[in-house]
Design a protein around this motif. Structure first.
Motif, PDB file in Angstrom:
ATOM      1  N   GLU A 113      25.657 -13.742  16.667  1.00 31.78           N
ATOM      2  CA  GLU A 113      26.633 -14.843  16.730  1.00 31.78           C
ATOM      3  C   GLU A 113      26.138 -16.052  15.932  1.00 31.78           C
ATOM      4  OE1 GLU A 113      24.853 -14.531  19.973  1.00 31.78           O
ATOM      5  OE2 GLU A 113      25.548 -12.444  19.839  1.00 31.78           O
ATOM      6  N   GLU A 144      27.097 -16.050  12.190  1.00 30.11           N
ATOM      7  CA  GLU A 144      28.446 -16.440  11.789  1.00 30.11           C
ATOM      8  C   GLU A 144      28.491 -17.884  11.293  1.00 30.11           C
ATOM      9  OE1 GLU A 144      30.926 -15.327  15.165  1.00 30.11           O
ATOM     10  OE2 GLU A 144      30.102 -13.298  14.965  1.00 30.11           O
ATOM     11  N   GLN A 145      27.594 -18.711  11.814  1.00 27.97           N
ATOM     12  CA  GLN A 145      27.547 -20.102  11.364  1.00 27.97           C
ATOM     13  C   GLN A 145      26.804 -20.267  10.036  1.00 27.97           C
ATOM     14  OE1 GLN A 145      29.121 -19.922  14.366  1.00 27.97           O
ATOM     15  NE2 GLN A 145      27.397 -20.680  15.584  1.00 27.97           N
ATOM     16  N   SER A 176      27.355 -11.729   3.966  1.00 28.31           N
ATOM     17  CA  SER A 176      28.141 -11.838   5.199  1.00 28.31           C
ATOM     18  C   SER A 176      29.110 -10.673   5.308  1.00 28.31           C
ATOM     19  CB  SER A 176      28.923 -13.153   5.241  1.00 28.31           C
ATOM     20  OG  SER A 176      28.028 -14.244   5.231  1.00 28.31           O
ATOM     21  N   GLU A 190      29.145  -7.531   7.970  1.00 31.49           N
ATOM     22  CA  GLU A 190      30.368  -7.186   8.703  1.00 31.49           C
ATOM     23  C   GLU A 190      30.651  -5.680   8.625  1.00 31.49           C
ATOM     24  OE1 GLU A 190      32.740  -7.703  11.311  1.00 31.49           O
ATOM     25  OE2 GLU A 190      31.687  -9.496  10.614  1.00 31.49           O
TER      26      GLU A 190
END
Lengths: 242, 242
Positions: free
Chosen positions: B134, B137-138, B146, B150
């Motif tokens: 999590e 994601e930032q 990224s 994913e």
DNA sequence: CCAATAGTGTCTTTGAGACACTATGAG
DNA sequence: CTCATAGTGTCTCAAAGACACTATTGG
């Protein structure tokens, strides 16, 4: 880490300074024709493996291709005259010995399409031809293409067991009997009629479009179908033919 | 097509004559630690994207690597000090814009391993670190990492639904309760206890190896298990958590 | 009528979901 | 005893397998 040092770095970068592998794409195109599973091969017109049959494929054109998927599609059309909109990536194989020229990498793509004739005498290819898959086992293909074909065949079989891929291989419209024959050829196993029909009909991937004559001309007329919109993405929660 | 013309061709072949893309491998390594799903990232010590966090990866060494799988494993160990025996290929992404240097291709690998600490200060890397997913994601990762992450995350989730992959992520031995927690984290969904146990126990992929204390120290002792031989290849005919 | 192909009814089997129940330990 | 965690009994439900049955056509 400053913006300007990154700019300077990029300006002085020269890709030819580095030893890098050869990179290509290869494509295994399957079709059903006259009740047989066939694969599209081309005869190589250039070294290495000149005169051998091979999967269609080739190198990235840095000017023309925005991405490798496009490379695969372009090479397929230019070498065979056949197109395949639903190319799927299977795997990437890279090692020191698969190409006599150099350390080499290939990304293998696969598709299943309705039967279409090939174009003739194009580019560095003498001929493009559909081969029944059993005949290829006797053939010595270029590079490691026999292994690549085996990988693609395996993927085709697996996908047939949990998707509706084969509804795109038949000329539309088709009957459920024809569709079942297609599934059976691809999976290389017999399927139970009732289970097959229940599965396909409940999946909501077919659109009934009338009635046609039965297989072989004799018997009760068959309902005809074509793929419904969005049917490509249907996934079953359970594999079939188990 | 003669043997000698092929020999001559190979002798005169020079790979640097052609414009070819950059080729690399990247690896997404997942683990479970302290009840969280974590991913191994490295801080880039060189341009481009110097100072950004990235998936570990790098270029093929034509001298050292017999194949790309070896490249992936070597890069993983040298950049992080962590090893993963069961690296699985996810996908190959190649296009003109993903790397500011040049037309670039990467093959993405994935693995799920028991938690292991990283080595520090190695090669062209400032640091290697486990990040809870999590938190990433930032973060702005280097290149298209990224998106690669994913893709790998998606594959991990899917495989958890029809294989026993997660039995390799826990330190052995483990209890079924711990294993269920692992599955739930990876699939990001709650699973029903009885169904979970029935599935795993009937699959014949676990070996009972005694008894241990319950989670949290209180309650009935739990039976402990480890993966049985050959368990890697088990496939369920039906997906789970549906 | 028969032969041939299309399509259905229905029982069994497999395996997941729900959920209440029992079992075993520490304190 | 209670509380917490481990583990089970058992009913329902979804979907595949088996297989015999009916339906519709041409001759």
């Amino acid at each position: 880490m400053t913006q300007s040092s990154e700019q300077a770095f990029l300006k002085s970068y020269n890709p030819k300074e580095y030893d890098t592998p050869i990179y290509s794409v290869d494509i295994a195109i399957f079709t059903l024709d006259q009740g047989r599973l066939k694969v599209l091969l081309v005869e190589r017109g250039e070294h290495p493996f000149k005169g051998f049959w091979a999967l269609p494929g080739g190198f990235v054109d840095l000017k023309k291709d925005p991405d490798i998927h496009t490379t695969a599609r372009r090479k397929l059309v230019s070498k065979t005259g056949v197109d395949a909109p639903l190319l799927e990536q299977v795997s990437t194989i890279g090692n020191a010995h698969r190409d006599p020229r150099h350390w080499s990498i290939t990304t293998l793509y696969m598709a299943l399409i309705p039967y279409a004739p090939t174009a003739e005498f194009i580019e560095a290819v003498n001929e493009a031809r559909w081969f029944p898959i059993e005949e290829i086992e006797q053939l010595q293909l270029a590079f490691d293409h026999s292994e690549l074909l085996e990988l693609a065949r395996e993927r085709l079989k697996n996908k047939t067991a949990y998707t509706v891929l084969p509804i795109h291989v038949l000329k539309r419209p088709f009957s459920l009997t024809q569709l079942q024959k297609a599934f059976e050829l691809l999976m290389d196993t017999a399927l139970e009629k009732k289970s097959f029909r229940r599965r396909l009909l409940n999946a909501d991937v077919l659109k009934e479009v009338g009635e046609g004559i039965p297989e072989g001309g004799k018997g009760r007329p068959a309902a005809l179908y074509e793929p419904a919109d969005g049917s490509e993405s249907h996934l079953f929660v359970r594999v079939f033919g188990d």
